[in-house]
Design an enzyme around this catalytic site. Structure first.
Site, short mmCIF file in Angstrom:
data_model
loop_
_atom_site.label_atom_id
_atom_site.label_comp_id
_atom_site.label_asym_id
_atom_site.label_seq_id
_atom_site.Cartn_x
_atom_site.Cartn_y
_atom_site.Cartn_z
N PRO A 14 0.81 -1.24 -0.12
CA PRO A 14 0.02 0.11 0.11
C PRO A 14 0.73 1.26 0.24
O PRO A 14 1.98 1.28 0.36
CB PRO A 14 -0.90 0.04 1.30
CG PRO A 14 -0.83 -1.37 1.70
CD PRO A 14 0.67 -2.14 1.12
N GLU A 15 0.19 2.45 -0.60
CA GLU A 15 0.93 3.63 -0.62
C GLU A 15 0.76 4.35 0.53
O GLU A 15 -0.11 4.01 1.49
CB GLU A 15 0.54 4.42 -1.74
CG GLU A 15 0.41 3.43 -3.28
CD GLU A 15 2.14 3.62 -3.76
OE1 GLU A 15 2.67 4.62 -3.54
OE2 GLU A 15 2.23 2.94 -4.55
N LYS A 18 4.21 4.70 6.02
CA LYS A 18 3.32 3.43 5.94
C LYS A 18 3.02 2.71 7.19
O LYS A 18 2.90 1.53 7.25
CB LYS A 18 3.88 2.57 4.95
CG LYS A 18 4.05 3.26 3.34
CD LYS A 18 4.58 2.15 2.44
CE LYS A 18 4.84 2.85 1.23
NZ LYS A 18 5.41 1.71 0.10
N ARG A 66 10.93 -4.56 -7.55
CA ARG A 66 9.56 -3.80 -8.00
C ARG A 66 9.34 -3.65 -9.43
O ARG A 66 10.45 -3.50 -10.03
CB ARG A 66 9.46 -2.45 -7.50
CG ARG A 66 9.36 -2.49 -5.88
CD ARG A 66 8.34 -2.96 -5.20
NE ARG A 66 8.42 -2.51 -3.71
CZ ARG A 66 9.07 -3.45 -2.80
NH1 ARG A 66 9.78 -4.28 -3.34
NH2 ARG A 66 9.02 -3.11 -1.65
#
Length: 261
Positions: free
Chosen positions: A2-3, A51, A251
């Site tokens: 999640p951002e 985060k 990523r």
């Protein structure tokens, strides 16, 4: 993963539902944490740092959690069916009329509230921090510029540089800066990179879905993220896809070879 804006919104929803209320039930289903550690306490509030979520309780105690790839906090009404299986439950926090369920939470820790910095003190400036200042901007720029030869993509993802950017915003910031994720940090204006990262996160902080184009319609929200093989919205060239980084830092990156030289 999640951002930062997703975590920010989750934290604020938890705060609105739980803050100022006495605990009716508190279970921690984690091998390192005593299940009854929160009994008899009240929820003082919930804050986020990048985060990370920090749930604060009376008696100077904080519960830290991190979503990583699959974690989440859900809010339910008493008797409402849970949306994920019970075996994924790591925390149950119940107050009057609301139940917060933590599913597949990672890095859970209980620490004195005064010691929260031992868990989040290594992070760079929080891009969604309510007290963001010029000093935070300058610190983030300093950290981003510390190694001019470092690849831009991994540098933007480094939470020690600035907290909150995930792979979506890394990808979109690189595109909007006109730089490949593999370009060195020195190829871009670091001040512009930090400001743009914060701008995009702020634009989506209170929305359940993210948009970097300014459009919310499905299929129109992003410039290049998850658009591999599709035409670039600016030049029409085909969006490329390739993995960047090694091991746990790997990523998927999306970029336009024409717009991002």
């Amino acid at each position: 993963m999640p951002e930062g804006d997703t975590v920010f919104l989750a934290g604020h929803r938890l705060d609105e539902a739980l803050a100022g209320k006495a605990l009716l039930r508190a279970e921690l289903r984690h091998p390192r944490l005593p299940s009854g550690a929160l009994s008899g306490r009240s929820v003082l509030g919930v804050r986020t740092v990048g985060k990370h979520i920090l749930m604060r309780f009376s008696g100077e105690l904080s519960l830290h959690s991190h979503f990583r790839m699959d974690g989440a906090w859900h809010l339910y009404r008493p008797g409402q069916k849970w949306q994920r299986p019970a075996h994924q439950v790591r925390a149950i926090i119940e107050v009057e009329n609301r139940i917060a369920i933590g599913f597949a939470l990672h890095d859970m820790e209980l620490v004195p509230t005064s010691a929260e910095s031992t868990l989040v003190g290594h992070l760079g400036p929080d891009l969604l921090g309510e007290n963001w200042s010029d000093a935070d901007l300058h610190e983030a720029v300093k950290r981003l510029s510390a190694d001019p030869t470092r690849q831009l993509g991994p540098a933007l993802l480094d939470q020690r540089v600035m907290a909150g950017v995930g792979n979506l915003y890394k990808t979109e910031v690189c595109f909007l800066l006109g730089a490949s994720p593999w370009a060195p940090v020195s190829a871009v204006n670091a001040v512009e990179a930090v400001k743009l990262s914060r701008k995009l996160l702020l634009a989506n902080a209170w929305a359940p879905e993210q948009s970097t184009t300014g459009q919310r319609g499905r299929g129109h929200q992003h410039w290049v993220f998850e658009r591999g093989g599709k035409p670039c919205r600016k030049c029409g060239d085909r969006i490329r896809v390739e993995t960047q980084g090694d091991d746990y830092m790997a990523r998927i990156s999306y970029w336009c070879p024409t717009c991002q030289q």
